[in-house]
Design an enzyme around this catalytic site. Sequence first.
Site, PDB file in Angstrom:
ATOM      1  N   MET A  62       0.849  -1.195   0.000  1.00 39.34           N
ATOM      2  CA  MET A  62       0.000   0.000   0.000  1.00 39.34           C
ATOM      3  C   MET A  62       0.889   1.252   0.000  1.00 39.34           C
ATOM      4  O   MET A  62       0.454   2.336   0.394  1.00 39.34           O
ATOM      5  CB  MET A  62      -0.936  -0.013   1.209  1.00 39.34           C
ATOM      6  N   GLY A  63       2.148   1.094  -0.438  1.00 35.32           N
ATOM      7  CA  GLY A  63       3.052   2.234  -0.526  1.00 35.32           C
ATOM      8  C   GLY A  63       3.615   2.642   0.820  1.00 35.32           C
ATOM      9  O   GLY A  63       3.593   1.860   1.768  1.00 35.32           O
ATOM     10  N   LEU A  69       6.714   2.991   1.375  1.00 35.65           N
ATOM     11  CA  LEU A  69       7.633   1.855   1.456  1.00 35.65           C
ATOM     12  C   LEU A  69       8.748   2.102   2.476  1.00 35.65           C
ATOM     13  O   LEU A  69       9.271   3.206   2.598  1.00 35.65           O
ATOM     14  CB  LEU A  69       8.244   1.585   0.077  1.00 35.65           C
ATOM     15  N   HIS A  93       9.420  -3.557   3.250  1.00 37.33           N
ATOM     16  CA  HIS A  93       8.961  -3.804   1.874  1.00 37.33           C
ATOM     17  C   HIS A  93      10.153  -4.077   0.948  1.00 37.33           C
ATOM     18  O   HIS A  93      10.106  -4.976   0.118  1.00 37.33           O
ATOM     19  CB  HIS A  93       8.253  -2.562   1.307  1.00 37.33           C
ATOM     20  N   ASP A 144       2.928  -9.323   9.426  1.00 33.50           N
ATOM     21  CA  ASP A 144       1.484  -9.532   9.230  1.00 33.50           C
ATOM     22  C   ASP A 144       1.241 -11.025   9.025  1.00 33.50           C
ATOM     23  O   ASP A 144       0.770 -11.457   7.974  1.00 33.50           O
ATOM     24  CB  ASP A 144       1.004  -8.722   8.026  1.00 33.50           C
ATOM     25  N   GLN A 150      -2.250 -12.295   8.071  1.00 30.43           N
ATOM     26  CA  GLN A 150      -2.570 -11.926   6.688  1.00 30.43           C
ATOM     27  C   GLN A 150      -1.920 -12.902   5.704  1.00 30.43           C
ATOM     28  O   GLN A 150      -2.557 -13.375   4.754  1.00 30.43           O
ATOM     29  CB  GLN A 150      -2.078 -10.498   6.401  1.00 30.43           C
ATOM     30  N   SER A 194       4.475   1.022   7.984  1.00 31.22           N
ATOM     31  CA  SER A 194       4.172   2.375   7.488  1.00 31.22           C
ATOM     32  C   SER A 194       3.478   3.181   8.579  1.00 31.22           C
ATOM     33  O   SER A 194       3.601   4.398   8.641  1.00 31.22           O
ATOM     34  CB  SER A 194       3.274   2.299   6.253  1.00 31.22           C
TER      35      SER A 194
END
Length: 285
Positions: A31-32, A34, A38, A151, A154, A187
């Site tokens: 989702m950016g 970064l 990431h 995560d 997830q 983030s």
Amino acid sequence: MIDRIASVPDMASRSKGLSQNGKSIGFVPTMGALHEGHLSLVRRSVSENDVTVVSIFINPTQFAPSEDLDKYPRDIDGDLEKLDSVGSVIAFIPSIDEIYPEGYRTYVNVEGITEVMCGEFRPGHFKGVTTVVAKLFNIVRPDRAYFGQKDFQQAVVIRKMAADLDTGIDIVLCPTVREEDGLAMSSRNQYLSSEERKAASVIYRSMFETSEMLRSGSLMAGDARGYLVKKLRANKMVGEVQYASIYDPVTFEEIRGEGAEEMLIAVALYIGGTRLIDNMLLKLG
Ligand code: PAF
């Protein structure tokens, strides 16, 4: 060099061409905003595939109306610079309309394992995640997709979705990247004030101490919840502790009694207005 693609048909036809030419595709959905976490996934993908696609898409369907969709950090130029420093990748940056056009009606849901832990406190969250990831998988058609262990739930949910839908995509789980004091990179760490940021190190410290006690046998899994919560609450900046316990890493049921060979220590809590999560996988024996 970064190749930037915004439209679904352009991305899909690029992927099709790559596959027809026998190129393997690695995929890192983001989702950016970064950070090094990431970038470690991107590096791993670059090292294991002919071509790497990184998507940047803040997915509205995984945020509840009360959550931080509007203030979620956005820095596309900074993200592209960071990706450029890693190597040659395709950045897929679709608009919301491109992914959810007018009249969109289809959702993907994994049952059971999405209703506990984060799912209990963020109803509908994982349905949004699996929907967007299933769509991105169909567009990008990767051979492998990379997710961080921070995560953990997830990643397990996405792995189940990928297997149940016969995607054939290999879901690669990569280690959590941590700051020097142990805080998992996220983030959302940007939301923390400097005092809150200092306090946030209590999460890793408490999880680590709990894992060492479990490893040495001086703490039983059934008692670990109380021990972990007490350690976390000792820091006065810690607000609501949504969950903090020891779980089976496959079913996400809480482990009671003596414990098991593989256990997940998982925490979700608030510091100020910021919800932070962390996970640690413990293998005994
Ligand atoms: O982990 C994230 O950043 C998001 O949940 C993901 C996997 C990119 C789906 O929007």
